[in-house]
Design an enzyme around this catalytic site. Structure first.
Site, mmCIF file in Angstrom:
data_model
loop_
_atom_site.group_PDB
_atom_site.id
_atom_site.type_symbol
_atom_site.label_atom_id
_atom_site.label_comp_id
_atom_site.label_asym_id
_atom_site.label_seq_id
_atom_site.Cartn_x
_atom_site.Cartn_y
_atom_site.Cartn_z
ATOM 1 N N LYS A 61 -2.204 -1.690 -3.863
ATOM 2 C CA LYS A 61 -3.097 -0.524 -3.839
ATOM 3 C C LYS A 61 -2.290 0.751 -3.915
ATOM 4 C CE LYS A 61 -5.964 1.800 -0.525
ATOM 5 N NZ LYS A 61 -6.071 1.993 0.866
ATOM 6 N N LYS B 201 0.845 -1.190 0.000
ATOM 7 C CA LYS B 201 0.000 0.000 0.000
ATOM 8 C C LYS B 201 0.879 1.237 0.000
ATOM 9 C CE LYS B 201 -3.586 2.309 2.638
ATOM 10 N NZ LYS B 201 -4.591 2.177 3.679
HETATM 11 C C1 PBG Z 1 -7.884 3.044 5.390
HETATM 12 C C2 PBG Z 1 -8.077 2.973 3.919
HETATM 13 C C3 PBG Z 1 -7.907 3.966 2.955
HETATM 14 C C4 PBG Z 1 -8.336 3.421 1.741
HETATM 15 C C5 PBG Z 1 -8.705 2.107 1.981
HETATM 16 N N1 PBG Z 1 -8.533 1.850 3.324
HETATM 17 C C6 PBG Z 1 -7.463 5.359 3.103
HETATM 18 C C7 PBG Z 1 -6.055 5.675 3.353
HETATM 19 O O1 PBG Z 1 -5.197 4.814 3.527
HETATM 20 O O2 PBG Z 1 -5.792 6.875 3.444
HETATM 21 C C8 PBG Z 1 -8.391 4.139 0.431
HETATM 22 C C9 PBG Z 1 -9.377 3.599 -0.546
HETATM 23 C C10 PBG Z 1 -9.699 4.510 -1.678
HETATM 24 O O3 PBG Z 1 -9.076 5.575 -1.885
HETATM 25 O O4 PBG Z 1 -10.629 4.164 -2.428
HETATM 26 N N2 PBG Z 1 -6.587 3.179 5.815
#
Ligand code: PBG
Length: 328
Positions: free
Chosen positions: A248, A195
């Site tokens: 992601k 991520k």
């Molecule tokens: C929680 C989380 C996030 C997303 C998924 N889980 C936000 C982040 O990490 O700031 C983002 C998903 C999206 O942008 O569609 N941590």
């Protein structure tokens, strides 16, 4: 099966191209991310994500019915609580927003839907960080206990799978241990393993009110200059017990999808995040691009890169295009 959707009749040339396609996709691999919030009778459109809504528990069924009609059977649930505090205590509250949503959906849909929950603190903490703070830094190890407690409460309320997205070190093992100790040995973990600290989460943070009040997430999310680090994270998570690993965002990180797929022996998920959706919507609204063509192309490219599962706000549209034979 919905008889109104029929595959197009293909001409012979087109038929051959379809026969020899490398990339095959099936609606069962789609996961739709969905926001649930406190309150009643709410379906609030998210301003930066036109066409996406935050539903109160009593109205989630509207969307779930539409998903089932389209052939999408799996959702990733995000909770938007009313109450936020320093430690994010409503994340593991048995009567928290996600827990209530899970109980209601399980009651209404039983075996029809597969429910995955996002496990993180940032929607629940007053400061918007993904863990418990110690000064201005997130305290990794103290956060592990809170994440485990949160994951357990989701499973107890009916989650079929949990998806930790916080990026704390060691959280997959901590959650696996807690679930096992409580008898949930068969509940899988989908880890947000790879991520990146990305600008593409902007619309999600508007939707969830989860932007950090200070600083950023670069201490725990990954630097997008690096890809080997991503593979290392994925391998570590698998070793800790992740059943599926996720990359992601998707679009700008498809190289990681391919590399992670080669490196691990578990299924790989790709998440086309809020900013990717918002860009397509905005471009289409301005008439600069054709939305349907771009949806098809971005979806196929994620599968071509190697993902087994695909999380996308366009899941119902993509399922329809697959069933019509336009893609896949
Ligand atoms: C929680 C989380 C996030 C997303 C998924 N889980 C936000 C982040 O990490 O700031 C983002 C998903 C999206 O942008 O569609 N941590």
């Amino acid at each position: 099966m919905d008889m109104t959707i029929r595959p197009r009749r293909l001409r012979r040339g087109e038929l051959l191209r379809t026969m020899v396609r490398e990339t095959r996709m099936n609606p069962s691999s789609l996961i739709y991310p969905m926001f649930v919030k406190e309150g009643t009778n709410l379906a609030d459109e998210i301003p930066t994500m036109p066409g996406q809504y935050r539903y109160s528990v009593d109205r989630v069924g509207e969307k779930l019915d539409a998903l089932l009609d389209a052939g999408v059977r799996s959702v990733m649930l995000f909770g938007i609580p009313d109450h936020k505090d320093e430690v994010g205590s409503s994340a593991w509250d048995p009567d928290g927003i996600i827990q209530r949503a899970l109980r209601k959906i399980k009651e209404d849909y039983r075996e029809e839907l597969y429910l995955i929950t996002d496990v993180c603190m940032c929607e629940y903490t007053s400061h918007g960080h993904c863990g418990m703070l110690c000064g201005h830094e997130v305290d990794n190890d103290k956060t592990l206990e809170l994440l485990s407690r949160t994951a357990l409460s989701h499973v107890q309320a009916g989650a079929d799978m949990v998806a930790p997205s916080d990026m704390m070190d060691g959280r997959v093992r901590a959650i696996r241990t807690t679930l096992d100790q409580n008898g949930y040995t068969m509940t899988p973990i989908l880890s947000y393993a790879v991520k990146y600290a990305s600008g593409f989460y902007g619309p999600f943070r508007d939707a969830a009110g989860s932007a950090p009040a200070f600083g950023d997430r670069k201490g725990y999310q990954m630097d997008y200059h690096n890809s080997r680090e991503g593979i290392k994270e994925a391998l570590l998570d698998v070793e800790e017990g992740a059943d599926i690993v996720m990359v992601k965002p998707a679009m700008s990180y498809l190289d990681l999808v391919t590399k992670v797929k080669e490196a691990v022996k578990v299924p790989v998920a790709a998440y086309s995040v809020s900013g990717e959706y918002a860009m397509i919507k905005a471009g289409a609204a301005l008439g600069y691009i054709e939305e349907e063509k771009i949806i098809c192309e971005t979806a196929v490219s994620a599968y071509r890169a190697g993902c087994d599962l695909y999380l996308t706000y366009y899941a119902p549209e993509i399922a329809r295009f697959m069933r019509e034979g336009r893609i896949g």
